[in-house]
Motif scaffolding. Structure first.
Motif, PDB file in Angstrom:
ATOM      1  N   GLN A 560       0.815  -1.221   0.000  1.00 18.54           N
ATOM      2  CA  GLN A 560       0.000   0.000   0.000  1.00 18.54           C
ATOM      3  C   GLN A 560       0.854   1.279   0.000  1.00 18.54           C
ATOM      4  OE1 GLN A 560      -3.448  -0.623   2.386  1.00 18.54           O
ATOM      5  NE2 GLN A 560      -4.246   1.417   2.069  1.00 18.54           N
ATOM      6  N   LYS A 561       2.046   1.194  -0.624  1.00 20.57           N
ATOM      7  CA  LYS A 561       2.884   2.394  -0.715  1.00 20.57           C
ATOM      8  C   LYS A 561       2.786   3.032  -2.091  1.00 20.57           C
ATOM      9  CE  LYS A 561       6.292   1.318   2.840  1.00 20.57           C
ATOM     10  NZ  LYS A 561       7.684   0.972   3.130  1.00 20.57           N
ATOM     11  N   LEU A 562       2.515   2.196  -3.115  1.00 18.99           N
ATOM     12  CA  LEU A 562       2.515   2.711  -4.491  1.00 18.99           C
ATOM     13  C   LEU A 562       1.172   2.432  -5.169  1.00 18.99           C
ATOM     14  CD1 LEU A 562       5.994   1.321  -5.605  1.00 18.99           C
ATOM     15  CD2 LEU A 562       5.492   3.659  -4.885  1.00 18.99           C
ATOM     16  N   LEU A 563       0.862   3.309  -6.150  1.00 18.37           N
ATOM     17  CA  LEU A 563      -0.331   3.124  -6.968  1.00 18.37           C
ATOM     18  C   LEU A 563       0.098   3.200  -8.442  1.00 18.37           C
ATOM     19  CD1 LEU A 563      -3.508   3.009  -7.110  1.00 18.37           C
ATOM     20  CD2 LEU A 563      -3.405   5.475  -7.425  1.00 18.37           C
ATOM     21  N   ALA A 564      -0.269   2.176  -9.210  1.00 15.44           N
ATOM     22  CA  ALA A 564       0.043   2.175 -10.646  1.00 15.44           C
ATOM     23  C   ALA A 564      -1.198   2.622 -11.404  1.00 15.44           C
ATOM     24  CB  ALA A 564       0.451   0.775 -11.085  1.00 15.44           C
ATOM     25  N   VAL A 565      -1.005   3.551 -12.347  1.00 11.76           N
ATOM     26  CA  VAL A 565      -2.128   4.089 -13.131  1.00 11.76           C
ATOM     27  C   VAL A 565      -1.765   3.998 -14.607  1.00 11.76           C
ATOM     28  CG1 VAL A 565      -3.602   6.091 -13.538  1.00 11.76           C
ATOM     29  CG2 VAL A 565      -2.654   5.716 -11.258  1.00 11.76           C
ATOM     30  N   LYS A 573       1.957   5.215 -15.087  1.00  6.75           N
ATOM     31  CA  LYS A 573       2.592   6.106 -14.108  1.00  6.75           C
ATOM     32  C   LYS A 573       2.452   5.493 -12.720  1.00  6.75           C
ATOM     33  CE  LYS A 573       3.002  10.075 -16.774  1.00  6.75           C
ATOM     34  NZ  LYS A 573       3.035   9.467 -18.093  1.00  6.75           N
ATOM     35  N   ILE A 574       3.533   5.528 -11.948  1.00  2.00           N
ATOM     36  CA  ILE A 574       3.523   5.010 -10.568  1.00  2.00           C
ATOM     37  C   ILE A 574       3.590   6.212  -9.627  1.00  2.00           C
ATOM     38  CG2 ILE A 574       4.574   3.376  -8.953  1.00  2.00           C
ATOM     39  CD1 ILE A 574       3.934   1.938 -11.510  1.00  2.00           C
ATOM     40  N   PHE A 575       2.677   6.255  -8.645  1.00  2.00           N
ATOM     41  CA  PHE A 575       2.618   7.348  -7.670  1.00  2.00           C
ATOM     42  C   PHE A 575       2.763   6.789  -6.258  1.00  2.00           C
ATOM     43  CE2 PHE A 575       0.222   8.752 -11.359  1.00  2.00           C
ATOM     44  CZ  PHE A 575       0.656  10.065 -11.539  1.00  2.00           C
ATOM     45  N   TYR A 576       3.332   7.656  -5.362  1.00  2.00           N
ATOM     46  CA  TYR A 576       3.313   7.324  -3.930  1.00  2.00           C
ATOM     47  C   TYR A 576       1.905   7.574  -3.417  1.00  2.00           C
ATOM     48  CZ  TYR A 576       8.420   7.312  -3.960  1.00  2.00           C
ATOM     49  OH  TYR A 576       9.723   7.023  -4.221  1.00  2.00           O
ATOM     50  N   ILE A 577       1.391   6.656  -2.609  1.00  2.00           N
ATOM     51  CA  ILE A 577       0.001   6.783  -2.159  1.00  2.00           C
ATOM     52  C   ILE A 577      -0.139   7.860  -1.084  1.00  2.00           C
ATOM     53  CG2 ILE A 577      -1.819   5.569  -0.839  1.00  2.00           C
ATOM     54  CD1 ILE A 577      -1.180   3.123  -2.579  1.00  2.00           C
ATOM     55  N   ASP A 578       0.821   7.939  -0.163  1.00  2.00           N
ATOM     56  CA  ASP A 578       0.647   8.883   0.947  1.00  2.00           C
ATOM     57  C   ASP A 578       0.676  10.338   0.476  1.00  2.00           C
ATOM     58  OD1 ASP A 578       3.275   8.661   0.267  1.00  2.00           O
ATOM     59  OD2 ASP A 578       4.037   8.231   2.286  1.00  2.00           O
ATOM     60  N   THR A 579       1.603  10.676  -0.442  1.00  2.00           N
ATOM     61  CA  THR A 579       1.731  12.082  -0.875  1.00  2.00           C
ATOM     62  C   THR A 579       1.164  12.328  -2.270  1.00  2.00           C
ATOM     63  OG1 THR A 579       3.900  11.605  -1.814  1.00  2.00           O
ATOM     64  CG2 THR A 579       3.846  12.360   0.477  1.00  2.00           C
ATOM     65  N   LEU A 580       0.843  11.229  -3.002  1.00  2.00           N
ATOM     66  CA  LEU A 580       0.386  11.290  -4.405  1.00  2.00           C
ATOM     67  C   LEU A 580       1.437  11.913  -5.330  1.00  2.00           C
ATOM     68  CD1 LEU A 580      -3.424  12.193  -4.172  1.00  2.00           C
ATOM     69  CD2 LEU A 580      -2.353   9.956  -4.257  1.00  2.00           C
ATOM     70  N   LYS A 581       2.705  11.842  -4.882  1.00  2.00           N
ATOM     71  CA  LYS A 581       3.791  12.349  -5.729  1.00  2.00           C
ATOM     72  C   LYS A 581       4.166  11.310  -6.781  1.00  2.00           C
ATOM     73  CE  LYS A 581       5.963  15.787  -2.787  1.00  2.00           C
ATOM     74  NZ  LYS A 581       7.149  16.129  -1.974  1.00  2.00           N
ATOM     75  N   PHE A 582       4.642  11.796  -7.930  1.00  2.00           N
ATOM     76  CA  PHE A 582       5.038  10.932  -9.043  1.00  2.00           C
ATOM     77  C   PHE A 582       6.330  10.195  -8.690  1.00  2.00           C
ATOM     78  CE2 PHE A 582       7.602  10.499 -12.958  1.00  2.00           C
ATOM     79  CZ  PHE A 582       6.779   9.616 -13.647  1.00  2.00           C
ATOM     80  N   PHE A 583       6.384   8.869  -9.012  1.00  2.00           N
ATOM     81  CA  PHE A 583       7.567   8.059  -8.711  1.00  2.00           C
ATOM     82  C   PHE A 583       8.236   7.561  -9.995  1.00  2.00           C
ATOM     83  CE2 PHE A 583       8.955   3.534  -7.455  1.00  2.00           C
ATOM     84  CZ  PHE A 583      10.246   3.932  -7.154  1.00  2.00           C
ATOM     85  N   LEU A 584       7.486   6.837 -10.852  1.00  2.00           N
ATOM     86  CA  LEU A 584       8.075   6.249 -12.062  1.00  2.00           C
ATOM     87  C   LEU A 584       7.111   6.369 -13.226  1.00  2.00           C
ATOM     88  CD1 LEU A 584       9.313   2.794 -10.690  1.00  2.00           C
ATOM     89  CD2 LEU A 584      10.823   4.611 -11.471  1.00  2.00           C
ATOM     90  N   SER A 585       7.672   6.350 -14.418  1.00  2.00           N
ATOM     91  CA  SER A 585       6.844   6.231 -15.623  1.00  2.00           C
ATOM     92  C   SER A 585       7.347   5.026 -16.420  1.00  2.00           C
ATOM     93  CB  SER A 585       6.938   7.492 -16.469  1.00  2.00           C
ATOM     94  OG  SER A 585       6.156   7.332 -17.629  1.00  2.00           O
ATOM     95  N   LEU A 586       6.429   4.095 -16.730  1.00  2.00           N
ATOM     96  CA  LEU A 586       6.809   2.912 -17.509  1.00  2.00           C
ATOM     97  C   LEU A 586       6.328   3.135 -18.934  1.00  2.00           C
ATOM     98  CD1 LEU A 586       5.471   0.195 -14.986  1.00  2.00           C
ATOM     99  CD2 LEU A 586       7.688   1.346 -14.943  1.00  2.00           C
ATOM    100  N   TYR A 587       7.281   3.359 -19.845  1.00  2.00           N
ATOM    101  CA  TYR A 587       6.870   3.592 -21.231  1.00  2.00           C
ATOM    102  C   TYR A 587       7.583   2.602 -22.151  1.00  2.00           C
ATOM    103  CZ  TYR A 587      11.169   6.365 -21.145  1.00  2.00           C
ATOM    104  OH  TYR A 587      12.455   6.768 -20.980  1.00  2.00           O
ATOM    105  N   GLY A 588       6.900   2.210 -23.214  1.00  2.00           N
ATOM    106  CA  GLY A 588       7.455   1.223 -24.141  1.00  2.00           C
ATOM    107  C   GLY A 588       6.365   0.578 -24.982  1.00  2.00           C
ATOM    108  N   HIS A 589       5.140   0.582 -24.483  1.00  2.00           N
ATOM    109  CA  HIS A 589       4.030   0.028 -25.278  1.00  2.00           C
ATOM    110  C   HIS A 589       3.677   0.985 -26.411  1.00  2.00           C
ATOM    111  CE1 HIS A 589       2.941  -3.570 -23.065  1.00  2.00           C
ATOM    112  NE2 HIS A 589       3.080  -2.914 -21.920  1.00  2.00           N
TER     113      HIS A 589
END
Length: 877
Positions: A560-565, A573-589
């Motif tokens: 429950q630390k990260l949210l994938a959207v 895009k991966i965000f931190y759940i507590d602060t809703l700050k941006f963490f990672l972007s997975l691109y390639g598709h």
């Protein structure tokens, strides 16, 4: 070498949620002596027998892989002939539910099946343009009739004469003489495809339905054949007694030689009946008594007509005559002199009378009729929306009104299931479609609750399994109570479609993502119920994350630390759940990510996209571990198996595949669905997978204890591909025929090839054993005493039989329907030995019928070689 990694095999457990599939036709069947109560409906590769009175499924006729396209019950009511999409026909016993007889002869889907009135022969028509007549009792093909240029739509035997009439999409209706197996008449009076064909009025009238609003009627006159057997037909002169005795041709031709088909029958157009529907005839049928005629188009109306008997028509004509005379008397000043000249013509409408129209609740796919002696008509319909309806009509009343007397609805959804969920105890399964939610018991596959809803896109069981939440196409959240089946609350959550929901790992709330470019966080809460003193469950929104693109999928990480959207711009895009700050972007598709899931330990995320690829990423740095080309079409759904790094994907290519995210291996493919797979759910224990498809079926897959070894799986796959390629090879050409022209009824399959191999092995064993016996005799003679003969273990297994008896056992073991095709594949080098053995068997009187059948067939196909082979001629002499 030990096992490197052991996987467990998942196997198909059941098909449910399906009442009847669209490709086949529904038919009444007789069970336990009752008519009009039970129906057989196609259900993908199976056939379900439904009890219309109770609305229950009472029997399943198990299919193999191919979809059912045609059903036909036998006249005695004990058997059901089932045609499949690959051209195979199986005959099932309705008493035991087992299919013992299989006919392989067609190369494409079966489009029509019809028994003759005794049930001894079966005619099958197919998309491959051929008609084959099968001998049901001997379990073999009789002959193949070639002539149509497009798919066959109907084939009918005549009761009195050995004739067959067929119609096709090539606009033709053809008459076949089954004594000589040739087409003696082709009717060309149709401008478009002929979709239906029935014989009525004691087979004196033919009615055809085509692509327009007319039902065309044809008068059929059967003529006596010329009884002149001394002289060949083509030598007959005009003055010969045979030609003089022949009646004049109907269409004005003076000589019988010019229209040889008129020696059997002549067809003359009698008129047309105009249907109310303006589209093509989809089905045209007559009940068994020949009294009721019915047809329907591509809509939801069945038009019912009554065919009057000669007495009724005469009564009607007398009434007409009376009226005409009365009118003439009133109009005429001269008195009764003109009465004699009154002539009332009989029209087709006087003989075929419109009874009523039956309007069903949805478009009709197929129907069947039963007419009772009391004048009650029962009509059963298979509808487009996975529904069976039964209507009754009193056809003998002046203005009959159809009444719906039964329907089967509970066992399936009206539209495609778009979301599936398992309860936490693995027992309940939720399926939701455009109009309803159904809760199923996984072990009994019974529907235990149905609740109406809006168009559902995603769902889950609320912790505790007492409530469920669904997300809809209009952006609403709907909360249902399972015990009462009531809708507790509807919340306007998003402005666009609510595409995805994910339950939080602490089970206190969930997150939703929608087409309004936002992700919303929700918590469960208890609120006071206005209707009772107790509190009830509700949800409240806590936070919103606004994004730049439509949200397609959301997923919590297990800690429950990260949210994938997943977004419409093809990135995740991966965000931190507590602060809703941006963490990672997975691109390639290359195309948007439709589905994704995070593994139980939070180390991996797997994403499935419309670009047909699945990518496996590390969640710590966002690096792509592997890109797998997963399906031949869009990847629609992806789920990890709990407590493992194995995951399932479902695709629009009709397949479900299991993968290993550590080894990047494809483990197995679950094939069964006949249309696009929309979604799947894996049970919390990982023992069960349930999937839904555009073919309206839900399928349950079960994990077995059987280990799955990848090398063996690949080997089995290669074998299956080889067997498929063997069946697709060209048929062996018979001397005198061109390659590709097959007039035998069989078809080369892997079974016929294996049967031919068994014959070859038996002949080789016979040769070896015969040579050994001769050697043994020589040894005994030289030794002057009896030396023990070593017995072949195969012959010992059969009970110490002789080598020739072993060959006979092999012939007896070949299925009757595959015998000719197996002999056709057999190389000629084995034929001399076979013929020699056959001579022995005939002298001993062993299985004379079987031996004669094989012998005549071999003589037919190898006649030239046998007659020119001196050794064989000497043997025969």
């Amino acid at each position: 070498m030990g096992l490197t990694k052991q996987y467990l095999r998942y196997v198909a457990s059941a098909v449910f949620g399906l009442i009847g599939s669209q490709k086949g036709n529904i038919v009444f069947v007789t069970l336990r002596g009752e008519k009009g109560r039970y129906v057989a409906a196609p259900a993908c590769e199976h056939v379900f027998i439904w009890d219309l009175r109770k609305g229950e499924k009472i029997l399943i006729l198990q299919g193999l892989k191919q979809e059912v396209t045609c059903l036909c019950p036998s006249p005695d009511g004990l058997h059901l002939a089932v045609g499949y999409e690959d051209g195979c026909i199986r005959i099932f016993s309705l008493l035991s539910g087992e299919g013992h007889v299989t006919f392989n002869g067609h190369k494409a889907a079966i489009t029509t099946l019809k028994y003759d009135h005794l049930g001894g022969r079966l005619a099958s028509g197919s998309k491959d343009t051929d008609v084959i007549v099968w001998d049901v009792i001997n379990e073999s093909g009789l002959y193949r009739l070639k002539g149509h240029k497009d798919a066959i739509t109907q084939a009918l035997f005549l009761r009195e004469k050995n004739l067959l009439v067929t119609s096709g999409k090539d606009t033709m209706v053809k008459w076949w003489d089954l004594d000589t197996q040739h087409c003696f008449k082709t009717m060309t009076g149709h401008r478009a495809e002929v979709w239906g064909l029935v014989l009525v009025s004691e087979e004196k009238r033919l009615i055809t339905g085509a692509s327009d609003s007319e039902l065309r009627a044809w008068d059929v006159d059967y003529l006596k054949e010329i009884e002149d057997l001394e002289e060949p037909e083509h030598k007959k002169v005009r003055g010969s007694p045979g030609a003089q005795a022949a009646p004049a041709a109907e269409d004005g031709a003076p000589e019988m030689d010019e229209t040889p088909e008129d020696r059997i029958l002549s067809c003359r157009k009698a008129g047309s009946i105009i249907r109310e529907g303006r589209d093509r005839v989809v089905n045209l049928a007559v009940d068994k008594t020949g009294r009721i005629l019915a047809c329907h188009g591509t809509d939801s109306v069945l038009e019912v007509f009554c065919i009057l008997s000669k007495e009724e028509v005469q009564k009607k004509m007398d009434k007409k005559m009376k009226k005409a005379r009365k009118k003439a008397r009133l109009n005429s000043c001269k008195g009764e002199e003109e009465d004699l000249e009154i002539n009332v013509e009989m029209t087709l409408q006087d003989e075929i009378q419109r009874v009523a129209n039956i309007k069903t609740s949805a478009k009709i796919k197929s129907f069947d009729l039963i007419y009772s002696p009391q004048g009650e008509l029962k009509a059963v319909f298979l509808l487009q929306n996975n529904l069976v309806e039964l209507y009754s009509l009193s056809a003998c009343l002046p203005a009959p009104q159809p009444v719906r007397t039964g329907r089967i609805t509970l066992g399936g959804h009206r539209s495609d299931v778009r979301t599936l969920s398992f309860s936490s105890d693995n027992i309940a399964v939720l399926s939701a479609a455009a109009d309803a939610i159904k809760i199923w018991n996984r072990s009994t596959l019974q529907c235990i609750r149905t609740m109406s809803c809006e168009y559902a896109l995603c769902s889950f069981f609320v912790p505790g399994d007492r409530q469920v939440i669904i997300g809809t196409k209009t952006g609403k959240l709907q909360l249902y109570d399972l015990a009462s089946g009531n809708l507790l609350e509807t919340i306007e959550a998003h402005d666009g479609a609510l595409w995805s929901m994910s339950l939080s790992p602490d089970q206190r709330g969930f997150v939703t993502g929608g087409a309004d470019k936002s992700v919303k966080f929700w918590d469960f809460e208890l609120v006071k119920d206005e209707n009772s003193t107790q509190k009830r469950l509700s949800v409240k929104q806590t936070r919103t994350l606004q994004l730049d693109e439509d949200v397609l999928c959301v997923s919590y990480s297990p800690n429950q630390k990260l949210l994938a959207v997943s977004l419409l711009d093809c990135t995740v895009k991966i965000f931190y759940i507590d602060t809703l700050k941006f963490f990672l972007s997975l691109y390639g598709h290359k195309l948007p990510v439709i589905c994704m899931d995070i593994s139980y330990d939070g180390t991996l995320i797997a994403t499935g996209s419309a670009d047909r690829n699945v990518k496996i990423w590390g969640l710590d740095f966002g690096d792509c571990h592997k890109s797998l080309f997963a399906h031949d079409d869009s990847v629609m759904y992806l789920r990890f198996v709990p407590k493992s790094h194995l995951f399932f994907t479902a695709g629009k290519d009709r397949k479900i595949k299991q993968w290993d995210a550590d080894k990047f291996e494809h483990i197995q493919t679950l094939e069964g669905h006949h249309q696009e797979v929309w979604c799947l759910a894996v049970s919390p224990s990982g023992d069960y997978v349930v999937s839904s498809s555009h073919d309206k079926s839900l399928r349950l897959w079960e994990r077995t204890r059987e280990p799955l070894i990848l090398e063996e799986e690949r080997e089995m796959q290669r074998e299956a591909e080889y067997e498929e390629s063997v069946a697709k090879e060209d048929q062996p050409a018979v001397p005198g025929e061109t390659q590709g022209d097959n007039y035998f009824t069989g078809k080369k399959t892997i079974e016929t090839v294996k049967a031919a191999e068994r014959i070859m092995e038996a002949i080789e064993l016979y040769r070896e054993e015969t040579a050994k016996m001769q050697e043994h005799k020589a040894i005994c003679k030289a030794a002057g005493k009896e030396v023990p003969l070593p017995i072949n273990p195969i012959l010992m297994a059969y009970g110490n039989i002789s080598p020739s008896s072993y060959v006979l056992e092999i012939f007896k073991g070949i299925k009757s329907s595959e015998l000719e095709e197996s002999l056709l594949v057999l190389p000629f080098s084995y034929v001399p030995d076979v013929l020699k053995l056959f001579t022995e068997f005939m002298q001993l009187g062993c299985d004379v019928e079987l031996i004669c059948r094989c012998l005549f067939f071999l003589l037919r196909i190898h006649f030239g070689q046998i007659t020119s082979n001196q050794m064989l001629n000497e043997n025969d002499a």
